[in-house]
Design a protein around this motif. Structure first.
Motif, PDB file in Angstrom:
ATOM      1  N   ARG A  84      14.371  14.117  -0.380  1.00  0.00           N
ATOM      2  CA  ARG A  84      13.447  13.197  -1.037  1.00  0.00           C
ATOM      3  C   ARG A  84      12.171  13.060  -0.214  1.00  0.00           C
ATOM      4  N   VAL A  85      11.045  13.283  -0.867  1.00  0.00           N
ATOM      5  CA  VAL A  85       9.740  13.187  -0.225  1.00  0.00           C
ATOM      6  C   VAL A  85       8.896  12.157  -0.974  1.00  0.00           C
ATOM      7  N   ALA A  86       8.442  11.149  -0.266  1.00  0.00           N
ATOM      8  CA  ALA A  86       7.565  10.141  -0.854  1.00  0.00           C
ATOM      9  C   ALA A  86       6.105  10.517  -0.589  1.00  0.00           C
ATOM     10  N   TYR A  87       5.223  10.029  -1.438  1.00  0.00           N
ATOM     11  CA  TYR A  87       3.798  10.273  -1.225  1.00  0.00           C
ATOM     12  C   TYR A  87       2.997   9.104  -1.773  1.00  0.00           C
ATOM     13  N   VAL A  88       1.907   8.803  -1.085  1.00  0.00           N
ATOM     14  CA  VAL A  88       1.057   7.681  -1.473  1.00  0.00           C
ATOM     15  C   VAL A  88      -0.016   8.171  -2.435  1.00  0.00           C
ATOM     16  N   PRO A  89      -0.642   7.273  -3.201  1.00  0.00           N
ATOM     17  CA  PRO A  89      -1.682   7.686  -4.140  1.00  0.00           C
ATOM     18  C   PRO A  89      -2.807   8.466  -3.456  1.00  0.00           C
ATOM     19  N   GLY A  90      -3.248   9.516  -4.132  1.00  0.00           N
ATOM     20  CA  GLY A  90      -4.318  10.359  -3.611  1.00  0.00           C
ATOM     21  C   GLY A  90      -3.833  11.618  -2.931  1.00  0.00           C
ATOM     22  N   VAL A  91      -2.579  11.634  -2.483  1.00  0.00           N
ATOM     23  CA  VAL A  91      -2.020  12.818  -1.819  1.00  0.00           C
ATOM     24  C   VAL A  91      -1.385  13.710  -2.888  1.00  0.00           C
TER      25      VAL A  91
END
Length: 277
Positions: free
Chosen positions: A24-31
């Motif tokens: 599982r990989v999380a990412y923030v807005p814009g990435v």
């Protein structure tokens, strides 16, 4: 149970294979992690990769709680619990209405917007205490809310360029802003949970090839090392058995040629010249 009973009884269902462990990989807005996800799917097709979008303020907590194995987020992070690798620095821009004066310029300084109201959302990703310009009466809760206020003519907004693109509107534009902090995007993961899959993902993000000795699972590294050692040993043994070109073996024939010479030679060595008949 009789034979007829055994034949008529339903067969037990075959045990199902355990589900493959996912990453599982999380990412923030814009990435945008799509490039790394594609490489992962090519190299580890048997391990599903799940993407989890998370707000910037919640990314660290998600990692600590085990909701993701790794995350693309913006620095700073708490390095006492999380490891992080900085990846790139984003350009800082100011978002303005299309009819704003600064829209005519290619690049803007903080002095150019000193008299404007500059919105400072609570989820701001730039590391500063006070943005330039005049502060608004209230801080918007999110960057998305601040974008709506800019469109309504309430003020301007300073964000990383990726967020300006994410929240693009036809009635807004943005310009590069100098003299302000810049956002850094990093790959982060819990320090005490650096698993083999995390190492694989780090290798992909850092651009290592599939044959690199780092960023791969230990079984792959061990297999490659054993193969290289076997090849080196075989090659060395083969070279030692092959005689060097140009050097003839010193066998019995060579000794006969150098130590022979016939009767005349033996006569000269004994001091008795051979008489002629």
């Amino acid at each position: 149970m009789t034979g007829s009973d055994a034949s008529s009884s339903p067969s037990a269902p075959a045990p199902s294979a355990p589900p493959a462990a996912s990453f599982r990989v999380a990412y923030v807005p814009g990435v945008t992690p799509s490039k790394w996800v594609r490489i992962w799917q090519e190299r580890l097709p048997d391990v599903p990769l799940e993407l989890v979008q998370v707000e910037a303020a919640d990314a660290e907590g998600l990692l600590r709680e085990g909701g993701a194995d790794a995350a693309f987020l913006r620095l700073p992070v708490d390095r006492t619990e999380l490891s992080a690798i900085p990846l790139y620095t984003e350009t800082t821009v100011v978002v303005v209405p299309k009819d704003h004066l600064v829209a005519a310029a290619d690049e803007v300084t903080v002095e150019d917007i000193a008299d404007d109201i500059v919105l400072h959302p609570l989820d701001d990703t730039l590391d500063w205490a006070t943005p330039p310009g005049r502060p608004a009466i209230e801080r918007p809760a999110t960057t998305a809310d601040a974008i709506e206020l800019v469109a309504a003519g309430i003020g301007l907004l300073i964000v990383p360029q990726s967020l300006a693109r994410l929240y693009h509107r036809k009635d807004l534009t943005y310009r590069t802003l100098t003299g302000t902090p810049q956002s850094q995007v990093a790959l982060s993961w819990p320090e005490d949970a650096t698993t083999d899959l995390v190492e694989d993902f780090i290798g992909i993000v850092r651009g290592r090839t599939v044959n690199s000795s780092r960023g791969r699972r230990p079984d792959e590294r061990t297999a490659k090392t054993a193969k290289d050692a076997k090849t080196a040993k075989t090659g060395k043994a083969g070279r030692s058995e092959k005689p060097k070109q140009g050097n003839k073996p010193q066998g019995s024939g060579a000794r006969r040629r150098t130590g022979g010479g016939g009767a005349a030679a033996r006569s000269r060595r004994s001091g008795n010249p051979r008489r002629r008949s």
